[in-house]
Scaffold this motif. Structure first.
Motif, mmCIF file in Angstrom:
data_model
loop_
_atom_site.group_PDB
_atom_site.id
_atom_site.type_symbol
_atom_site.label_atom_id
_atom_site.label_comp_id
_atom_site.label_asym_id
_atom_site.label_seq_id
_atom_site.Cartn_x
_atom_site.Cartn_y
_atom_site.Cartn_z
ATOM 1 N N PRO A 2 0.836 -1.209 0.000
ATOM 2 C CA PRO A 2 0.000 0.000 0.000
ATOM 3 C C PRO A 2 0.870 1.258 0.000
ATOM 4 O O PRO A 2 1.883 1.333 0.705
ATOM 5 N N LEU A 3 0.468 2.246 -0.785
ATOM 6 C CA LEU A 3 1.251 3.473 -0.898
ATOM 7 C C LEU A 3 1.359 4.200 0.445
ATOM 8 O O LEU A 3 2.413 4.742 0.779
ATOM 9 N N ASN A 4 0.267 4.181 1.225
ATOM 10 C CA ASN A 4 0.308 4.858 2.524
ATOM 11 C C ASN A 4 1.341 4.233 3.447
ATOM 12 O O ASN A 4 2.004 4.931 4.218
ATOM 13 N N ALA A 5 1.472 2.922 3.377
ATOM 14 C CA ALA A 5 2.464 2.246 4.216
ATOM 15 C C ALA A 5 3.876 2.625 3.791
ATOM 16 O O ALA A 5 4.752 2.867 4.628
ATOM 17 N N LEU A 6 4.113 2.673 2.481
ATOM 18 C CA LEU A 6 5.433 3.077 1.989
ATOM 19 C C LEU A 6 5.735 4.515 2.390
ATOM 20 O O LEU A 6 6.860 4.837 2.794
ATOM 21 N N ARG A 7 4.753 5.387 2.286
ATOM 22 C CA ARG A 7 4.956 6.808 2.638
ATOM 23 C C ARG A 7 5.259 6.961 4.118
ATOM 24 O O ARG A 7 6.133 7.735 4.509
ATOM 25 N N ALA A 8 4.532 6.233 4.963
ATOM 26 C CA ALA A 8 4.762 6.328 6.398
ATOM 27 C C ALA A 8 6.150 5.812 6.757
ATOM 28 O O ALA A 8 6.860 6.416 7.571
ATOM 29 N N CYS B 202 0.613 14.478 9.216
ATOM 30 C CA CYS B 202 -0.646 14.918 9.833
ATOM 31 C C CYS B 202 -1.506 13.731 10.270
ATOM 32 O O CYS B 202 -2.731 13.700 10.044
ATOM 33 N N VAL B 203 -0.859 12.741 10.864
ATOM 34 C CA VAL B 203 -1.565 11.584 11.420
ATOM 35 C C VAL B 203 -1.031 11.353 12.826
ATOM 36 O O VAL B 203 -0.164 12.075 13.307
ATOM 37 N N THR B 204 -1.534 10.325 13.499
ATOM 38 C CA THR B 204 -1.075 10.038 14.846
ATOM 39 C C THR B 204 0.188 9.160 14.828
ATOM 40 O O THR B 204 0.484 8.499 13.823
ATOM 41 N N HIS B 205 0.889 9.173 15.957
ATOM 42 C CA HIS B 205 2.050 8.300 16.127
ATOM 43 C C HIS B 205 1.648 6.848 15.891
ATOM 44 O O HIS B 205 2.348 6.079 15.206
ATOM 45 N N ALA C 283 -0.740 5.673 14.074
ATOM 46 C CA ALA C 283 -1.036 5.383 12.666
ATOM 47 C C ALA C 283 0.237 5.069 11.896
ATOM 48 O O ALA C 283 0.273 4.141 11.081
ATOM 49 N N VAL C 284 1.293 5.833 12.157
ATOM 50 C CA VAL C 284 2.574 5.562 11.490
ATOM 51 C C VAL C 284 3.103 4.194 11.910
ATOM 52 O O VAL C 284 3.563 3.403 11.077
ATOM 53 N N SER C 285 3.035 3.913 13.207
ATOM 54 C CA SER C 285 3.518 2.627 13.707
ATOM 55 C C SER C 285 2.781 1.460 13.055
ATOM 56 O O SER C 285 3.397 0.461 12.658
ATOM 57 N N ARG C 286 1.472 1.608 12.927
ATOM 58 C CA ARG C 286 0.678 0.529 12.318
ATOM 59 C C ARG C 286 1.014 0.369 10.833
ATOM 60 O O ARG C 286 1.075 -0.758 10.321
ATOM 61 N N GLN C 287 1.243 1.465 10.135
ATOM 62 C CA GLN C 287 1.584 1.384 8.721
ATOM 63 C C GLN C 287 2.936 0.705 8.517
ATOM 64 O O GLN C 287 3.108 -0.109 7.601
ATOM 65 N N VAL C 288 3.896 1.031 9.374
ATOM 66 C CA VAL C 288 5.217 0.389 9.272
ATOM 67 C C VAL C 288 5.104 -1.097 9.566
ATOM 68 O O VAL C 288 5.696 -1.936 8.867
ATOM 69 N N ALA C 289 4.325 -1.445 10.589
ATOM 70 C CA ALA C 289 4.117 -2.867 10.908
ATOM 71 C C ALA C 289 3.432 -3.585 9.754
ATOM 72 O O ALA C 289 3.788 -4.730 9.407
ATOM 73 N N ALA C 290 2.453 -2.925 9.127
ATOM 74 C CA ALA C 290 1.742 -3.537 8.003
ATOM 75 C C ALA C 290 2.668 -3.745 6.807
ATOM 76 O O ALA C 290 2.589 -4.769 6.116
#
Length: 304
Positions: free
Chosen positions: A8-14, A32-35, A37-44
């Motif tokens: 997912p592009l959002n995961a790559l961006r995070a 402009c997201v929560t801490h 949210a970034v952590s979850r995207q990196v884990a994903a």
């Protein structure tokens, strides 16, 4: 679990933002997201790729070799996308991002920046604060301002010195009255910044005067905090002229022994071989502003 589908592009961006900043909080602020949210995207993203990209305790995560390699490629790719979007929009304005020492930005650069913007309305300048070593292979900014010691030019960089680097002791006027002996001065509390803990040693070597052990030492995270502490009367700080000139002009600080010149220089760094008229204009403006800057108070020998 590995997946053959593109991540997912959002995961790559995070992940790219985390890798560039080195912290989830800073990445979250940029996006402009929560801490969380970034952590979850990196884990994903790790789960999607089936590869560990970060390692270490939760609050001190670092990149794995695979993560560092991916981050380097993503930074370049997102930069290319951003430029392509601007070109497609036909936007004649150009935004450049400049990484700068925080105190230098606050005390020297920002008070002068409107002059550059007035002269170059087609250029927008985005500032980011950093004290870290510059690595244009990982970072997306267009230029950086740092204090650099003499030596070989860092690989892959163009270096333009634009200010000499002078430093000296500064304090609130009541702490260092006229006629104060060096012994009384040396007995005052000494302030320092974690970004340059050796400031007192360097200054004493520059002026050729040994210092007795400090009666009290107080350390601050950054120069701007140290300078405010000095102005409030908490002790004496060794600071660069460019960081304290406004406070001295306003009478909040005095420099009892002036400022001694160091061999290091304040420089503008940019990637070598990357033509950019907007960055050229910013570099040339820095050089002109440096030449027009006030001359520091001359250094005087701190005799007893």
């Amino acid at each position: 679990m590995k997946s053959s589908a593109p991540p997912p592009l959002n995961a790559l961006r995070a992940f790219e933002a985390f890798a560039r900043h080195g912290a989830m909080t800073a990445a979250a602020a940029e996006l402009c997201v929560t801490h969380g949210a970034v952590s979850r995207q990196v884990a994903a993203l790790q789960a999607h790729l089936g590869v560990a990209l970060v390692t270490g305790p939760r609050h001190r995560l670092v990149l794995t070799p695979a993560g560092a390699e991916l981050a380097q490629s993503l930074t370049g790719a997102f930069g290319t996308i951003a430029k392509a979007v601007l070109k497609a929009r036909g936007d004649a304005r150009r935004e450049i991002e400049i990484s700068c020492l925080g105190t230098f930005a606050l005390k020297w650069l920002i008070p002068r920046l409107q002059g550059f913007l007035d002269a170059h309305p087609e250029v927008r300048v985005r500032m980011s604060e950093s004290y870290a070593a510059v690595d244009f292979r990982r970072e997306r900014f267009d230029g950086a301002i740092r204090i650099l010691d003499p030596g070989p030019v860092p690989k892959g960089m163009e270096v333009t010195p634009f200010l000499r680097n002078h430093q000296g002791p500064v304090a609130a006027p009541h702490l260092t009255p006229p006629g104060q002996t060096f012994e009384a001065f040396a007995a005052l509390p000494r302030l320092s910044a974690a970004t340059f803990r050796e400031s007192w040693r360097v200054w004493s070597e520059l002026v050729g005067r040994a210092l007795p052990p400090a009666s009290v030492e107080r350390e601050f995270g950054h120069n701007h905090s140290m300078i405010e502490a000095a102005a409030s009367g908490m002790g004496v700080a060794i600071a660069p002229w460019t960081f304290v000139a406004p406070e001295i002009a306003a009478g909040r600080l005095v420099a009892p022994y002036g400022f001694a010149e160091r061999s290091s220089r304040i420089v503008f760094l940019r990637p070598a071989g990357r033509p950019d008229a907007s960055v050229d204009a910013f570099r040339d403006w820095l050089v002109a502003e440096g030449e027009a800057s006030p001359v520091p108070i001359p250094s005087t020998n701190p005799v007893g």
